[in-house]
Motif scaffolding. Sequence first.
Motif, PDB file in Angstrom:
ATOM      1  N   ASP A 595      37.636  39.405  58.650  1.00 48.89           N
ATOM      2  CA  ASP A 595      36.430  39.677  58.059  1.00 48.89           C
ATOM      3  C   ASP A 595      36.308  41.169  57.472  1.00 48.89           C
ATOM      4  OD1 ASP A 595      36.104  41.187  60.407  1.00 48.89           O
ATOM      5  OD2 ASP A 595      34.177  40.340  61.066  1.00 48.89           O
ATOM      6  N   TYR A 596      37.375  41.804  57.110  1.00 49.22           N
ATOM      7  CA  TYR A 596      37.305  43.023  56.979  1.00 49.22           C
ATOM      8  C   TYR A 596      36.905  42.871  55.395  1.00 49.22           C
ATOM      9  CZ  TYR A 596      38.794  47.950  56.019  1.00 49.22           C
ATOM     10  OH  TYR A 596      38.411  49.240  55.558  1.00 49.22           O
ATOM     11  N   PHE A 597      37.753  41.912  54.685  1.00 52.29           N
ATOM     12  CA  PHE A 597      37.327  41.666  53.380  1.00 52.29           C
ATOM     13  C   PHE A 597      36.846  40.078  53.231  1.00 52.29           C
ATOM     14  CE2 PHE A 597      40.576  44.736  52.395  1.00 52.29           C
ATOM     15  CZ  PHE A 597      39.785  45.942  51.691  1.00 52.29           C
ATOM     16  N   LYS A 598      36.052  39.723  52.103  1.00 47.67           N
ATOM     17  CA  LYS A 598      35.678  38.570  51.707  1.00 47.67           C
ATOM     18  C   LYS A 598      36.447  38.242  50.442  1.00 47.67           C
ATOM     19  CE  LYS A 598      32.185  35.638  49.921  1.00 47.67           C
ATOM     20  NZ  LYS A 598      30.611  35.316  49.930  1.00 47.67           N
ATOM     21  N   VAL A 599      37.469  37.176  50.718  1.00 45.08           N
ATOM     22  CA  VAL A 599      38.546  36.838  49.326  1.00 45.08           C
ATOM     23  C   VAL A 599      38.005  35.500  49.220  1.00 45.08           C
ATOM     24  CG1 VAL A 599      40.792  36.781  48.786  1.00 45.08           C
ATOM     25  CG2 VAL A 599      40.006  38.747  50.291  1.00 45.08           C
ATOM     26  N   TYR A 600      37.894  35.335  47.716  1.00 46.39           N
ATOM     27  CA  TYR A 600      37.855  33.735  47.439  1.00 46.39           C
ATOM     28  C   TYR A 600      38.419  33.709  45.998  1.00 46.39           C
ATOM     29  CZ  TYR A 600      33.633  35.568  45.427  1.00 46.39           C
ATOM     30  OH  TYR A 600      32.569  36.171  44.638  1.00 46.39           O
ATOM     31  N   LEU A 601      38.601  32.411  45.642  1.00 50.69           N
ATOM     32  CA  LEU A 601      39.110  32.181  44.318  1.00 50.69           C
ATOM     33  C   LEU A 601      37.977  31.248  43.509  1.00 50.69           C
ATOM     34  CD1 LEU A 601      42.417  30.410  45.123  1.00 50.69           C
ATOM     35  CD2 LEU A 601      42.044  32.378  43.654  1.00 50.69           C
ATOM     36  N   SER A 602      37.819  31.820  41.979  1.00 44.39           N
ATOM     37  CA  SER A 602      36.915  31.388  41.282  1.00 44.39           C
ATOM     38  C   SER A 602      37.221  31.582  39.751  1.00 44.39           C
ATOM     39  CB  SER A 602      35.506  31.918  41.480  1.00 44.39           C
ATOM     40  OG  SER A 602      34.517  31.625  40.691  1.00 44.39           O
ATOM     41  N   ASN A 603      37.127  30.356  39.138  1.00 44.74           N
ATOM     42  CA  ASN A 603      37.571  30.362  37.805  1.00 44.74           C
ATOM     43  C   ASN A 603      38.866  31.074  37.286  1.00 44.74           C
ATOM     44  OD1 ASN A 603      35.190  29.222  37.020  1.00 44.74           O
ATOM     45  ND2 ASN A 603      33.988  31.189  37.203  1.00 44.74           N
ATOM     46  N   GLY A 604      39.873  30.899  38.220  1.00 47.49           N
ATOM     47  CA  GLY A 604      41.118  31.335  37.977  1.00 47.49           C
ATOM     48  C   GLY A 604      41.366  32.743  38.226  1.00 47.49           C
ATOM     49  N   SER A 605      40.261  33.337  39.143  1.00 43.97           N
ATOM     50  CA  SER A 605      40.525  34.750  39.392  1.00 43.97           C
ATOM     51  C   SER A 605      40.264  34.761  40.725  1.00 43.97           C
ATOM     52  CB  SER A 605      39.308  35.717  38.517  1.00 43.97           C
ATOM     53  OG  SER A 605      39.810  35.529  37.422  1.00 43.97           O
ATOM     54  N   ILE A 606      40.996  35.989  41.345  1.00 39.77           N
ATOM     55  CA  ILE A 606      40.792  36.375  43.039  1.00 39.77           C
ATOM     56  C   ILE A 606      39.583  37.471  43.110  1.00 39.77           C
ATOM     57  CG2 ILE A 606      41.881  37.290  45.094  1.00 39.77           C
ATOM     58  CD1 ILE A 606      44.735  36.552  43.862  1.00 39.77           C
ATOM     59  N   HIS A 607      38.775  36.975  43.843  1.00 36.91           N
ATOM     60  CA  HIS A 607      37.453  38.126  44.053  1.00 36.91           C
ATOM     61  C   HIS A 607      37.749  38.626  45.289  1.00 36.91           C
ATOM     62  CE1 HIS A 607      34.889  36.502  40.418  1.00 36.91           C
ATOM     63  NE2 HIS A 607      35.875  35.565  40.697  1.00 36.91           N
ATOM     64  N   ILE A 608      37.591  39.872  45.641  1.00 36.43           N
ATOM     65  CA  ILE A 608      37.606  40.608  46.621  1.00 36.43           C
ATOM     66  C   ILE A 608      36.492  41.524  46.806  1.00 36.43           C
ATOM     67  CG2 ILE A 608      39.151  42.631  48.052  1.00 36.43           C
ATOM     68  CD1 ILE A 608      41.619  41.991  46.153  1.00 36.43           C
TER      69      ILE A 608
END
Length: 670
Positions: A595-608
């Motif tokens: 849970d140190y980072f929240k990482v997810y994919l959206s619209n072809g990009s990685i969000h950190i």
Amino acid sequence: MKKTLLTIIVLLTMVQLNAQVTVALGSVYEVVAGTKVYIPVTVTGLDAANSGTPITAAEFHIFFNNQNVEYDTTANISALTPPAEWIYGASATQYGSTWVDDNLNAISFPDGTVLFEVVFDYKGGETILDLDSSRCYLVDANFSYIPVAQVIDGIITPAAGSDQSVWTGEGDWNTSANWSNGVPGINTIAVIESGNTEINSGSNCKSLLVNAGASVHVMPGFSLSVSEGITSNGGFFIESDASGTGSVISNGAVTGTGTFSTEQYVDFSSSHSHLVCSPLPSATGVVFSGLNPEKYTESSAAFESLGESDVIPNASGVRVTSDSPSTMVFSGAFNSAGVTLSNLPFSDLNEMEHKGLNLIGNPFTSALFADLPLWTKSGVGNGVYVWDGYKFKCWNGITGNLTDGLIPAMQGFFVRTDNANASLDIPAASRIHSNAPFYKSSKDNLLNHLVLRFEKKDDPDHFDEAFIHVKEGSVINYSSESDVIKLTGNPDFPQIWTLSSDNTSLAVNTQPDFETSIPVSFKVKGAGKYQLSVSGIESLGSETPLYLEDKQDASTIWNLRLSPVIEFNFGEGASTGNRYVLHFNVIGINELEKDYFKVYLSNGSIHIEAEQQKRIEQVELVSLTGQLLGMYENLTTPSVIRLEKCSGGIAILRIRTVEGIYIKKLLTAN
């Protein structure tokens, strides 16, 4: 599409459940050559009414010997799974089938359900149908992988046959019209009265008599087993070409006044030299005329020329050299009994690599299972080496890269003595028919077993391997009972080895537990990108960490459980020594919490993202095969990274901060 879907399901959800599942192949006994054989695939433990787990998908793989059987079709598919939902087929030696329910519904199969039957054309001989436990996949309603508690192989055995049958005429051994009392079986005295017959299958008989003027030809890639012995007053020929070599096992004496001729084809195109062995009780160097035969001398660790009149003792290995393919012909009755080698030399050489090496060979007209731990011997270790064109393949009776531990017919190989006057019995009981090729260029599913493969990125066809096996009762220092010392191959290609606690370079390194860290050494000739791939990690158990440390760079530690493929950039002639170390415990760099980072994919990009702004030193995105898909430096949260080189599939995201490393698997889309 179904295959892709099943693969993604299995990769994403390796979840352990408690269901006890068995997948079994049927067996068929006393089969007449030339008939079709139906092998059922049966399952238990998938019945919801009996506390089993219903499934939405399944995949199976079966290995078979095409000397004995040939795949025909798949039949009698269970009514619970419409035939259109199955994909199946076979190569020359492997069958595969995949099923996925069209609606992804979980189907309950009553215990004992026959999912389908695999149909083979039976050619003759006893054969094992090997259900591959490592690729026996079942997936439940939650798309979770269900472990299979037990797989059961199948077997096909030949018919016993009549007491005696006499051949007259021309043609294939399985031509029943040419036999007076049917095609011979394991209880049949086979008499070749007149004419000529070819063996193009796995054939059997109790004993074989070839009359004068008649002949038997065992064709390349096929076999004959004789339980009591062969007498030939005519012609008995074992033939060989680029496709393979005929294989003969006789448990009785091989005698007669006729002609015995055994061929051995060697393709020198990929390597000018090969290690071979005569199948005759005694021979001279003239049998290798034109091939520059050489013997190996242990005391000097060097090859010496063999003259045409030099006697070659039984089961001695010989190196032959040529620029073009050649077929050697050995004339005379071949070995059918075990061979004892006495007074094998041992010299206390300064360097460990060549100490005690003796070049011997497989003296039989069939493959030989190199189960040295069970052979009668004194002062000889359990390791064997076979030359593979540019490297040595090895085996210790349990693991190594010598395919299934089999030494092909008439193949030379090295063993290692531990003291002078050593001895070794090569037992006839270790003979086995195999269509394994002559080595020029699978072992059990072991626990705690790793395979390290090292190769140049632009030349994956030339690679080297090292093996690590954690086995109770072994020792941390070198032991010839379980370890195999590294023999250097062609220096033009990559080399890998590990070190024991007493600093011995090993191709097979057996350790008693996970307490000892293991140095891994690399050596290369040309500069460029190289790749290390580690397989077998799942055999360690989920509680055992696995890290590779770079001792020269304190910030470089790879978690091999998350990324089992590593790329290196090595300069010309690089040799790493003890720079890299394999650890079975968590070391060095701090691995950050999930849970140190929240990482997810959206619209072809990685969000950190993070709860508070964080400084990121470096972000790496790599594929499961180790390919670097992207690298980004000096970021702060929140950050968005656009995927450009990613073609879809599972990738590893590594985020490096001053506090430690954050690692996450991502499923990227095309």
